[in-house]
Design a protein around this motif. Sequence first.
Motif, mmCIF file in Angstrom:
data_model
loop_
_atom_site.group_PDB
_atom_site.id
_atom_site.type_symbol
_atom_site.label_atom_id
_atom_site.label_comp_id
_atom_site.label_asym_id
_atom_site.label_seq_id
_atom_site.Cartn_x
_atom_site.Cartn_y
_atom_site.Cartn_z
ATOM 1 N N MET A 165 0.849 -1.182 0.000
ATOM 2 C CA MET A 165 0.000 0.000 0.000
ATOM 3 C C MET A 165 0.891 1.240 0.000
ATOM 4 O O MET A 165 1.796 1.348 0.811
ATOM 5 C CB MET A 165 -0.886 -0.017 1.252
ATOM 6 C CG MET A 165 -1.810 1.160 1.327
ATOM 7 S SD MET A 165 -2.966 1.047 2.708
ATOM 8 C CE MET A 165 -3.939 -0.335 2.209
ATOM 9 N N THR A 166 0.647 2.148 -0.878
ATOM 10 C CA THR A 166 1.444 3.370 -0.947
ATOM 11 C C THR A 166 0.898 4.400 0.022
ATOM 12 O O THR A 166 -0.232 4.306 0.497
ATOM 13 C CB THR A 166 1.435 3.963 -2.371
ATOM 14 O OG1 THR A 166 0.122 4.398 -2.674
ATOM 15 C CG2 THR A 166 1.921 2.961 -3.394
ATOM 16 N N ALA A 167 1.693 5.423 0.295
ATOM 17 C CA ALA A 167 1.286 6.469 1.233
ATOM 18 C C ALA A 167 0.087 7.257 0.718
ATOM 19 O O ALA A 167 -0.627 7.863 1.490
ATOM 20 C CB ALA A 167 2.457 7.413 1.501
ATOM 21 N N LEU A 168 -0.159 7.221 -0.594
ATOM 22 C CA LEU A 168 -1.271 7.983 -1.141
ATOM 23 C C LEU A 168 -2.598 7.250 -1.019
ATOM 24 O O LEU A 168 -3.650 7.848 -1.110
ATOM 25 C CB LEU A 168 -1.002 8.332 -2.609
ATOM 26 C CG LEU A 168 0.202 9.232 -2.840
ATOM 27 C CD1 LEU A 168 0.424 9.430 -4.331
ATOM 28 C CD2 LEU A 168 0.033 10.560 -2.142
ATOM 29 N N GLN A 169 -2.565 5.938 -0.826
ATOM 30 C CA GLN A 169 -3.794 5.181 -0.660
ATOM 31 C C GLN A 169 -4.350 5.410 0.742
ATOM 32 O O GLN A 169 -3.602 5.536 1.702
ATOM 33 C CB GLN A 169 -3.541 3.691 -0.867
ATOM 34 C CG GLN A 169 -3.191 3.349 -2.302
ATOM 35 C CD GLN A 169 -2.828 1.894 -2.430
ATOM 36 O OE1 GLN A 169 -2.126 1.352 -1.592
ATOM 37 N NE2 GLN A 169 -3.305 1.262 -3.493
ATOM 38 N N GLN A 170 -5.660 5.434 0.850
ATOM 39 C CA GLN A 170 -6.313 5.655 2.131
ATOM 40 C C GLN A 170 -6.619 4.317 2.800
ATOM 41 O O GLN A 170 -7.476 3.585 2.316
ATOM 42 C CB GLN A 170 -7.611 6.456 1.942
ATOM 43 C CG GLN A 170 -7.385 7.847 1.413
ATOM 44 C CD GLN A 170 -6.558 8.692 2.361
ATOM 45 O OE1 GLN A 170 -6.668 8.576 3.562
ATOM 46 N NE2 GLN A 170 -5.716 9.535 1.815
ATOM 47 N N CYS B 201 2.464 2.866 8.387
ATOM 48 C CA CYS B 201 3.591 2.659 9.298
ATOM 49 C C CYS B 201 4.867 3.247 8.701
ATOM 50 O O CYS B 201 5.205 2.978 7.549
ATOM 51 C CB CYS B 201 3.770 1.165 9.565
ATOM 52 S SG CYS B 201 5.191 0.786 10.603
ATOM 53 N N ASN B 202 5.562 4.032 9.499
ATOM 54 C CA ASN B 202 6.844 4.602 9.059
ATOM 55 C C ASN B 202 7.938 3.546 8.958
ATOM 56 O O ASN B 202 8.917 3.733 8.248
ATOM 57 C CB ASN B 202 7.309 5.699 10.015
ATOM 58 C CG ASN B 202 6.632 7.017 9.771
ATOM 59 O OD1 ASN B 202 5.801 7.149 8.885
ATOM 60 N ND2 ASN B 202 6.981 8.003 10.575
ATOM 61 N N GLY B 203 7.766 2.431 9.672
ATOM 62 C CA GLY B 203 8.787 1.388 9.671
ATOM 63 C C GLY B 203 8.700 0.464 8.473
ATOM 64 O O GLY B 203 9.660 0.292 7.729
ATOM 65 N N CYS B 204 7.515 -0.149 8.266
ATOM 66 C CA CYS B 204 7.376 -1.167 7.220
ATOM 67 C C CYS B 204 6.518 -0.722 6.044
ATOM 68 O O CYS B 204 6.478 -1.397 5.018
ATOM 69 C CB CYS B 204 6.806 -2.450 7.817
ATOM 70 S SG CYS B 204 5.113 -2.304 8.440
ATOM 71 N N GLY B 205 5.813 0.399 6.175
ATOM 72 C CA GLY B 205 4.988 0.908 5.086
ATOM 73 C C GLY B 205 3.615 0.274 4.973
ATOM 74 O O GLY B 205 2.847 0.609 4.084
ATOM 75 N N SER C 70 2.161 -2.012 15.543
ATOM 76 C CA SER C 70 2.645 -2.553 16.817
ATOM 77 C C SER C 70 3.924 -3.353 16.650
ATOM 78 O O SER C 70 4.791 -3.345 17.522
ATOM 79 C CB SER C 70 1.558 -3.379 17.498
ATOM 80 O OG SER C 70 1.120 -4.405 16.625
ATOM 81 N N THR C 71 4.101 -4.018 15.523
ATOM 82 C CA THR C 71 5.314 -4.808 15.287
ATOM 83 C C THR C 71 6.530 -3.891 15.216
ATOM 84 O O THR C 71 7.549 -4.130 15.877
ATOM 85 C CB THR C 71 5.198 -5.619 13.980
ATOM 86 O OG1 THR C 71 4.041 -6.451 14.068
ATOM 87 C CG2 THR C 71 6.442 -6.453 13.739
ATOM 88 N N CYS C 72 6.438 -2.819 14.430
ATOM 89 C CA CYS C 72 7.575 -1.895 14.285
ATOM 90 C C CYS C 72 7.786 -1.065 15.554
ATOM 91 O O CYS C 72 8.923 -0.730 15.878
ATOM 92 C CB CYS C 72 7.352 -0.970 13.091
ATOM 93 S SG CYS C 72 7.434 -1.850 11.511
ATOM 94 N N ALA C 73 6.720 -0.751 16.270
ATOM 95 C CA ALA C 73 6.846 0.036 17.495
ATOM 96 C C ALA C 73 7.567 -0.739 18.579
ATOM 97 O O ALA C 73 8.253 -0.148 19.425
ATOM 98 C CB ALA C 73 5.467 0.471 17.981
ATOM 99 N N CYS C 74 7.427 -2.054 18.576
ATOM 100 C CA CYS C 74 8.051 -2.890 19.607
ATOM 101 C C CYS C 74 9.482 -3.293 19.262
ATOM 102 O O CYS C 74 10.197 -3.803 20.095
ATOM 103 C CB CYS C 74 7.212 -4.150 19.834
ATOM 104 S SG CYS C 74 5.626 -3.807 20.588
#
Length: 119
Positions: free
Chosen positions: A1-6, A92-96, A114-118
């Motif tokens: 999913m790209t950042a432009l998709q909702q 997600c800023n980590g995995c997109g 939650s995966t990237c935050a941990c």
Amino acid sequence: MTALQQPLAPEQRTLIRDELLRSLTKLERSMAANGAAARPRDLEQDTVGRLSRIEALQSQGLTATLAAREKVQLEQIVAALRRLEEGSYGICNGCGAAIPVERLMIFPETLACSTCACS
């Protein structure tokens, strides 16, 4: 999913926007109320006892810490509102990947799943 998709449905976006705006209003009120307590006090030896001075200094320290936390929280909320308007909110800023709606409802200012935050 790209950042432009909702990743969120329109009604979910509205709920989250409303929650962010409520949090922003509450935080601004808290910051205004705590602003007066953060001002330095006159702690001259003649006017205040030793223990009262120590308590006043501790109170000022706690108020300063609270003000710093509130400032960071304010910046996070404003950034979340900006991402919501830009269309990059919920990514997600980590995995997109899309951040689950349940996480966004609990932590609307989050930047990571939650995966990237941990990790």
